[in-house]
Write a protein that holds these residues in place. Sequence first.
Motif, mmCIF file in Angstrom:
data_model
loop_
_atom_site.group_PDB
_atom_site.id
_atom_site.type_symbol
_atom_site.label_atom_id
_atom_site.label_comp_id
_atom_site.label_asym_id
_atom_site.label_seq_id
_atom_site.Cartn_x
_atom_site.Cartn_y
_atom_site.Cartn_z
ATOM 1 N N LEU A 196 0.847 -1.190 0.000
ATOM 2 C CA LEU A 196 0.000 0.000 0.000
ATOM 3 C C LEU A 196 0.884 1.242 0.000
ATOM 4 N N SER A 197 0.289 2.366 -0.364
ATOM 5 C CA SER A 197 1.049 3.622 -0.410
ATOM 6 C C SER A 197 0.256 4.729 0.281
ATOM 7 N N PRO A 198 0.204 4.696 1.623
ATOM 8 C CA PRO A 198 -0.594 5.696 2.337
ATOM 9 C C PRO A 198 0.026 7.095 2.273
ATOM 10 N N VAL A 199 -0.844 8.075 2.429
ATOM 11 C CA VAL A 199 -0.423 9.474 2.522
ATOM 12 C C VAL A 199 0.165 9.698 3.907
ATOM 13 N N ILE A 200 1.362 10.294 3.958
ATOM 14 C CA ILE A 200 1.953 10.638 5.253
ATOM 15 C C ILE A 200 1.997 12.153 5.473
ATOM 16 N N ASP A 201 1.761 12.906 4.410
ATOM 17 C CA ASP A 201 1.693 14.362 4.531
ATOM 18 C C ASP A 201 0.939 14.909 3.340
ATOM 19 N N ILE A 202 0.179 15.958 3.582
ATOM 20 C CA ILE A 202 -0.519 16.620 2.482
ATOM 21 C C ILE A 202 -0.520 18.117 2.741
ATOM 22 N N GLN A 203 -0.261 18.876 1.702
ATOM 23 C CA GLN A 203 -0.279 20.341 1.756
ATOM 24 C C GLN A 203 -1.184 20.802 0.626
ATOM 25 N N ILE A 204 -2.073 21.739 0.927
ATOM 26 C CA ILE A 204 -2.976 22.228 -0.114
ATOM 27 C C ILE A 204 -3.251 23.710 0.109
ATOM 28 N N SER A 205 -3.223 24.445 -0.984
ATOM 29 C CA SER A 205 -3.499 25.868 -0.933
ATOM 30 C C SER A 205 -4.603 26.170 -1.942
ATOM 31 N N TYR A 206 -5.685 26.714 -1.428
ATOM 32 C CA TYR A 206 -6.845 27.027 -2.262
ATOM 33 C C TYR A 206 -6.696 28.452 -2.796
ATOM 34 N N LYS A 207 -6.722 28.585 -4.101
ATOM 35 C CA LYS A 207 -6.486 29.879 -4.742
ATOM 36 C C LYS A 207 -7.762 30.520 -5.281
ATOM 37 N N LYS A 208 -8.578 29.709 -5.971
ATOM 38 C CA LYS A 208 -9.792 30.213 -6.612
ATOM 39 C C LYS A 208 -10.772 29.058 -6.712
ATOM 40 N N PRO A 209 -12.044 29.292 -6.443
ATOM 41 C CA PRO A 209 -12.984 28.172 -6.461
ATOM 42 C C PRO A 209 -13.295 27.665 -7.867
ATOM 43 N N ALA A 210 -13.441 26.355 -7.936
ATOM 44 C CA ALA A 210 -14.008 25.740 -9.141
ATOM 45 C C ALA A 210 -15.511 25.640 -8.885
ATOM 46 N N ARG A 211 -16.275 25.609 -9.960
ATOM 47 C CA ARG A 211 -17.729 25.669 -9.810
ATOM 48 C C ARG A 211 -18.428 24.557 -10.592
ATOM 49 N N TYR A 212 -19.644 24.301 -10.151
ATOM 50 C CA TYR A 212 -20.491 23.300 -10.801
ATOM 51 C C TYR A 212 -20.598 23.581 -12.297
ATOM 52 N N GLY A 213 -20.467 22.506 -13.088
ATOM 53 C CA GLY A 213 -20.610 22.616 -14.534
ATOM 54 C C GLY A 213 -19.304 22.848 -15.270
ATOM 55 N N GLU A 214 -18.260 23.257 -14.558
ATOM 56 C CA GLU A 214 -16.952 23.460 -15.186
ATOM 57 C C GLU A 214 -16.256 22.117 -15.396
ATOM 58 N N THR A 215 -15.286 22.130 -16.266
ATOM 59 C CA THR A 215 -14.348 21.021 -16.397
ATOM 60 C C THR A 215 -13.003 21.540 -15.917
ATOM 61 N N VAL A 216 -12.471 20.922 -14.853
ATOM 62 C CA VAL A 216 -11.173 21.343 -14.324
ATOM 63 C C VAL A 216 -10.079 20.450 -14.899
ATOM 64 N N THR A 217 -8.870 20.979 -14.932
ATOM 65 C CA THR A 217 -7.704 20.228 -15.379
ATOM 66 C C THR A 217 -6.796 19.994 -14.187
ATOM 67 N N VAL A 218 -6.446 18.722 -13.968
ATOM 68 C CA VAL A 218 -5.560 18.334 -12.880
ATOM 69 C C VAL A 218 -4.198 18.002 -13.483
ATOM 70 N N LYS A 219 -3.181 18.742 -13.085
ATOM 71 C CA LYS A 219 -1.812 18.477 -13.512
ATOM 72 C C LYS A 219 -1.084 17.826 -12.346
ATOM 73 N N THR A 220 -0.383 16.729 -12.614
ATOM 74 C CA THR A 220 0.280 15.962 -11.556
ATOM 75 C C THR A 220 1.679 15.578 -12.007
ATOM 76 N N TRP A 221 2.631 15.613 -11.077
ATOM 77 C CA TRP A 221 4.009 15.239 -11.380
ATOM 78 C C TRP A 221 4.685 14.674 -10.136
ATOM 79 N N VAL A 222 5.831 14.049 -10.341
ATOM 80 C CA VAL A 222 6.652 13.582 -9.223
ATOM 81 C C VAL A 222 7.527 14.758 -8.812
ATOM 82 N N ASP A 223 7.240 15.313 -7.651
ATOM 83 C CA ASP A 223 7.968 16.489 -7.176
ATOM 84 C C ASP A 223 9.282 16.097 -6.509
#
Length: 139
Positions: A54-81
């Motif tokens: 298994l690969s559990p989360v041991i830490d998470i950091q999140i910063s909310y900048k601007k809300p996404a809203r119902y009906g939108e399509t959001v783009t999630v970009k992910t990388w190995v930091d």
Amino acid sequence: MFVSETEVKVRYAETDQMGVVYHANYLIWMEVGRTKLIEDLGFRYADMEKDGILSPVIDIQISYKKPARYGETVTVKTWVDAYDGLRVTYGYEIYTETGDLAVAASSTHVCVKKDSFRPVSFRRLYPKWHEAYEKAKKS
């Protein structure tokens, strides 16, 4: 650095009465992005679970900048930091449909044995996956 992208349609159930995405749903979208990144690199997290890892989360950091809203399509970009053969930190950016940054985040994971939760060497267990992370990670 390799960046995976995936789109998510914002569903009504993911929003509050104002039509704004409830904050915890971004964590789900981060998992969607992480799964897509792993698949883009040629692997499947489900295969690792079949091996009893298994690969559990041991830490998470999140910063909310601007809300996404119902009906939108959001783009999630992910990388190995960051990656050291034992721990991996994934980076995320989630963009609104208009291209505005909604969320900047990271999550750190470690691989463990399912039965004991003892950490294992990702490098030793999955050498090809290890090599792919070394090539894909942020410089």
